[in-house]
Design a protein around this motif. Structure first.
Motif, PDB file in Angstrom:
ATOM      1  N   GLU A  54       0.849  -1.191   0.000  1.00 24.33           N
ATOM      2  CA  GLU A  54       0.000   0.000   0.000  1.00 24.33           C
ATOM      3  C   GLU A  54       0.883   1.240   0.000  1.00 24.33           C
ATOM      4  O   GLU A  54       2.016   1.206   0.498  1.00 24.33           O
ATOM      5  CB  GLU A  54      -0.893   0.021   1.245  1.00 24.33           C
ATOM      6  N   ALA A  55       0.382   2.327  -0.520  1.00 26.24           N
ATOM      7  CA  ALA A  55       1.114   3.596  -0.480  1.00 26.24           C
ATOM      8  C   ALA A  55       1.508   3.897   0.961  1.00 26.24           C
ATOM      9  O   ALA A  55       0.705   3.736   1.882  1.00 26.24           O
ATOM     10  CB  ALA A  55       0.256   4.714  -1.044  1.00 26.24           C
ATOM     11  N   GLY A  56       2.755   4.289   1.166  1.00 23.84           N
ATOM     12  CA  GLY A  56       3.251   4.619   2.501  1.00 23.84           C
ATOM     13  C   GLY A  56       3.875   3.461   3.248  1.00 23.84           C
ATOM     14  O   GLY A  56       4.441   3.656   4.322  1.00 23.84           O
ATOM     15  N   THR A  57       3.810   2.246   2.701  1.00 26.21           N
ATOM     16  CA  THR A  57       4.391   1.083   3.367  1.00 26.21           C
ATOM     17  C   THR A  57       5.906   1.200   3.397  1.00 26.21           C
ATOM     18  O   THR A  57       6.542   1.517   2.404  1.00 26.21           O
ATOM     19  CB  THR A  57       3.983  -0.227   2.658  1.00 26.21           C
ATOM     20  N   ARG A  58       6.476   0.931   4.557  1.00 28.61           N
ATOM     21  CA  ARG A  58       7.931   0.991   4.720  1.00 28.61           C
ATOM     22  C   ARG A  58       8.571  -0.291   4.217  1.00 28.61           C
ATOM     23  O   ARG A  58       8.028  -1.376   4.348  1.00 28.61           O
ATOM     24  CB  ARG A  58       8.270   1.193   6.197  1.00 28.61           C
ATOM     25  N   SER A 118      17.167   2.465 -13.369  1.00 27.67           N
ATOM     26  CA  SER A 118      17.395   1.603 -12.212  1.00 27.67           C
ATOM     27  C   SER A 118      16.117   0.895 -11.783  1.00 27.67           C
ATOM     28  O   SER A 118      15.021   1.453 -11.869  1.00 27.67           O
ATOM     29  CB  SER A 118      17.914   2.428 -11.026  1.00 27.67           C
ATOM     30  N   VAL A 119      16.296  -0.321 -11.308  1.00 27.49           N
ATOM     31  CA  VAL A 119      15.212  -1.071 -10.674  1.00 27.49           C
ATOM     32  C   VAL A 119      15.708  -1.447  -9.280  1.00 27.49           C
ATOM     33  O   VAL A 119      16.868  -1.822  -9.096  1.00 27.49           O
ATOM     34  CB  VAL A 119      14.780  -2.304 -11.501  1.00 27.49           C
ATOM     35  N   PHE A 120      14.832  -1.271  -8.298  1.00 26.30           N
ATOM     36  CA  PHE A 120      15.170  -1.552  -6.909  1.00 26.30           C
ATOM     37  C   PHE A 120      14.373  -2.765  -6.441  1.00 26.30           C
ATOM     38  O   PHE A 120      13.162  -2.811  -6.633  1.00 26.30           O
ATOM     39  CB  PHE A 120      14.783  -0.366  -6.017  1.00 26.30           C
ATOM     40  N   LEU A 121      15.051  -3.731  -5.825  1.00 23.28           N
ATOM     41  CA  LEU A 121      14.332  -4.813  -5.160  1.00 23.28           C
ATOM     42  C   LEU A 121      14.123  -4.371  -3.725  1.00 23.28           C
ATOM     43  O   LEU A 121      15.081  -4.030  -3.017  1.00 23.28           O
ATOM     44  CB  LEU A 121      15.123  -6.123  -5.194  1.00 23.28           C
ATOM     45  N   VAL A 122      12.862  -4.343  -3.317  1.00 24.49           N
ATOM     46  CA  VAL A 122      12.491  -3.848  -1.994  1.00 24.49           C
ATOM     47  C   VAL A 122      11.661  -4.912  -1.289  1.00 24.49           C
ATOM     48  O   VAL A 122      10.773  -5.522  -1.883  1.00 24.49           O
ATOM     49  CB  VAL A 122      11.667  -2.539  -2.105  1.00 24.49           C
ATOM     50  N   ARG A 123      11.974  -5.127  -0.020  1.00 26.06           N
ATOM     51  CA  ARG A 123      11.151  -5.997   0.831  1.00 26.06           C
ATOM     52  C   ARG A 123      10.323  -5.079   1.727  1.00 26.06           C
ATOM     53  O   ARG A 123      10.867  -4.381   2.578  1.00 26.06           O
ATOM     54  CB  ARG A 123      12.022  -6.936   1.654  1.00 26.06           C
ATOM     55  N   PHE A 124       9.016  -5.073   1.498  1.00 26.67           N
ATOM     56  CA  PHE A 124       8.113  -4.214   2.259  1.00 26.67           C
ATOM     57  C   PHE A 124       7.618  -4.946   3.501  1.00 26.67           C
ATOM     58  O   PHE A 124       7.473  -6.170   3.503  1.00 26.67           O
ATOM     59  CB  PHE A 124       6.913  -3.809   1.398  1.00 26.67           C
ATOM     60  N   GLU A 125       7.329  -4.160   4.543  1.00 20.49           N
ATOM     61  CA  GLU A 125       6.793  -4.724   5.785  1.00 20.49           C
ATOM     62  C   GLU A 125       5.312  -5.026   5.641  1.00 20.49           C
ATOM     63  O   GLU A 125       4.583  -4.300   4.970  1.00 20.49           O
ATOM     64  CB  GLU A 125       6.949  -3.725   6.934  1.00 20.49           C
ATOM     65  N   ASP A 126       4.880  -6.084   6.326  1.00 22.64           N
ATOM     66  CA  ASP A 126       3.448  -6.360   6.407  1.00 22.64           C
ATOM     67  C   ASP A 126       2.916  -5.701   7.684  1.00 22.64           C
ATOM     68  O   ASP A 126       3.661  -5.005   8.389  1.00 22.64           O
ATOM     69  CB  ASP A 126       3.155  -7.868   6.347  1.00 22.64           C
ATOM     70  N   LYS A 127       1.657  -5.920   8.014  1.00 22.28           N
ATOM     71  CA  LYS A 127       1.052  -5.258   9.175  1.00 22.28           C
ATOM     72  C   LYS A 127       1.688  -5.679  10.498  1.00 22.28           C
ATOM     73  O   LYS A 127       1.594  -4.973  11.489  1.00 22.28           O
ATOM     74  CB  LYS A 127      -0.456  -5.498   9.207  1.00 22.28           C
ATOM     75  N   ASP A 128       2.378  -6.840  10.512  1.00 25.92           N
ATOM     76  CA  ASP A 128       3.056  -7.312  11.714  1.00 25.92           C
ATOM     77  C   ASP A 128       4.542  -6.950  11.713  1.00 25.92           C
ATOM     78  O   ASP A 128       5.311  -7.468  12.523  1.00 25.92           O
ATOM     79  CB  ASP A 128       2.894  -8.826  11.843  1.00 25.92           C
ATOM     80  N   MET A 129       4.947  -6.091  10.760  1.00 26.70           N
ATOM     81  CA  MET A 129       6.310  -5.612  10.609  1.00 26.70           C
ATOM     82  C   MET A 129       7.299  -6.695  10.163  1.00 26.70           C
ATOM     83  O   MET A 129       8.497  -6.594  10.396  1.00 26.70           O
ATOM     84  CB  MET A 129       6.792  -4.912  11.881  1.00 26.70           C
ATOM     85  N   ASN A 130       6.774  -7.758   9.518  1.00 19.85           N
ATOM     86  CA  ASN A 130       7.628  -8.771   8.920  1.00 19.85           C
ATOM     87  C   ASN A 130       7.917  -8.371   7.484  1.00 19.85           C
ATOM     88  O   ASN A 130       7.038  -7.847   6.795  1.00 19.85           O
ATOM     89  CB  ASN A 130       6.935 -10.140   8.928  1.00 19.85           C
ATOM     90  N   LEU A 131       9.142  -8.606   7.027  1.00 20.25           N
ATOM     91  CA  LEU A 131       9.486  -8.275   5.654  1.00 20.25           C
ATOM     92  C   LEU A 131       8.947  -9.331   4.701  1.00 20.25           C
ATOM     93  O   LEU A 131       9.102 -10.527   4.932  1.00 20.25           O
ATOM     94  CB  LEU A 131      11.010  -8.160   5.497  1.00 20.25           C
ATOM     95  N   GLY A 132       8.331  -8.861   3.615  1.00 21.25           N
ATOM     96  CA  GLY A 132       7.790  -9.749   2.606  1.00 21.25           C
ATOM     97  C   GLY A 132       8.842 -10.116   1.567  1.00 21.25           C
ATOM     98  O   GLY A 132      10.018  -9.755   1.680  1.00 21.25           O
ATOM     99  N   SER A 133       8.414 -10.793   0.545  1.00 26.31           N
ATOM    100  CA  SER A 133       9.287 -11.171  -0.559  1.00 26.31           C
ATOM    101  C   SER A 133       9.727  -9.926  -1.321  1.00 26.31           C
ATOM    102  O   SER A 133       9.017  -8.924  -1.350  1.00 26.31           O
ATOM    103  CB  SER A 133       8.548 -12.114  -1.511  1.00 26.31           C
ATOM    104  N   PRO A 134      10.886  -9.990  -1.979  1.00 25.59           N
ATOM    105  CA  PRO A 134      11.365  -8.829  -2.741  1.00 25.59           C
ATOM    106  C   PRO A 134      10.415  -8.473  -3.888  1.00 25.59           C
ATOM    107  O   PRO A 134       9.869  -9.346  -4.562  1.00 25.59           O
ATOM    108  CB  PRO A 134      12.711  -9.297  -3.295  1.00 25.59           C
ATOM    109  N   VAL A 135      10.241  -7.173  -4.077  1.00 31.40           N
ATOM    110  CA  VAL A 135       9.386  -6.632  -5.129  1.00 31.40           C
ATOM    111  C   VAL A 135      10.240  -5.694  -5.973  1.00 31.40           C
ATOM    112  O   VAL A 135      10.935  -4.827  -5.432  1.00 31.40           O
ATOM    113  CB  VAL A 135       8.199  -5.846  -4.513  1.00 31.40           C
ATOM    114  N   GLY A 136      10.200  -5.852  -7.287  1.00 32.37           N
ATOM    115  CA  GLY A 136      10.918  -4.948  -8.177  1.00 32.37           C
ATOM    116  C   GLY A 136      10.162  -3.634  -8.316  1.00 32.37           C
ATOM    117  O   GLY A 136       8.965  -3.627  -8.600  1.00 32.37           O
ATOM    118  N   CYS A 137      10.850  -2.523  -8.087  1.00 33.61           N
ATOM    119  CA  CYS A 137      10.222  -1.199  -8.119  1.00 33.61           C
ATOM    120  C   CYS A 137      11.051  -0.237  -8.962  1.00 33.61           C
ATOM    121  O   CYS A 137      12.284  -0.280  -8.934  1.00 33.61           O
ATOM    122  CB  CYS A 137      10.128  -0.623  -6.704  1.00 33.61           C
TER     123      CYS A 137
END
Length: 87
Positions: free
Chosen positions: A35-39, A55-74
């Motif tokens: 979601e917009a604003g997700t760290r 450039s493409v960035f692989l980012v692991r975003f936090e879920d609602k429990d602050m666990n990092l998810g799988s990498p997402v290309g951004c």
């Protein structure tokens, strides 16, 4: 400083809601990835072979429990350095 100046391990935020465009292996096209604003944290920085200047960035975003998810290309425009304030 801007997004392009960041490095692996730096904290970043989703500038807009990021949706699976069908390019995630075993993913569901149309699924919300962040979601917009997700760290998140940058885990890799690269480029698309056809567009080496982009450039493409692989980012692991936090879920609602602050666990990092799988990498997402951004893309750069998908990311921001400032947290989004929620009213």
């Amino acid at each position: 400083m801007n997004v392009e100046d960041l490095d692996i391990g730096d904290v970043i935020y989703a500038a807009n809601t990021i949706i699976d465009d069908g390019s995630i292996p075993d993913g569901l096209e149309g699924e919300i990835l962040a979601e917009a604003g997700t760290r998140g944290v940058i885990t890799l920085i690269g480029y698309v072979e056809e567009e080496q200047a982009r450039s493409v960035f692989l980012v692991r975003f936090e879920d609602k429990d602050m666990n990092l998810g799988s990498p997402v290309g951004c893309w750069v425009e998908d990311l921001t350095m400032e947290p989004r304030l929620i009213n």
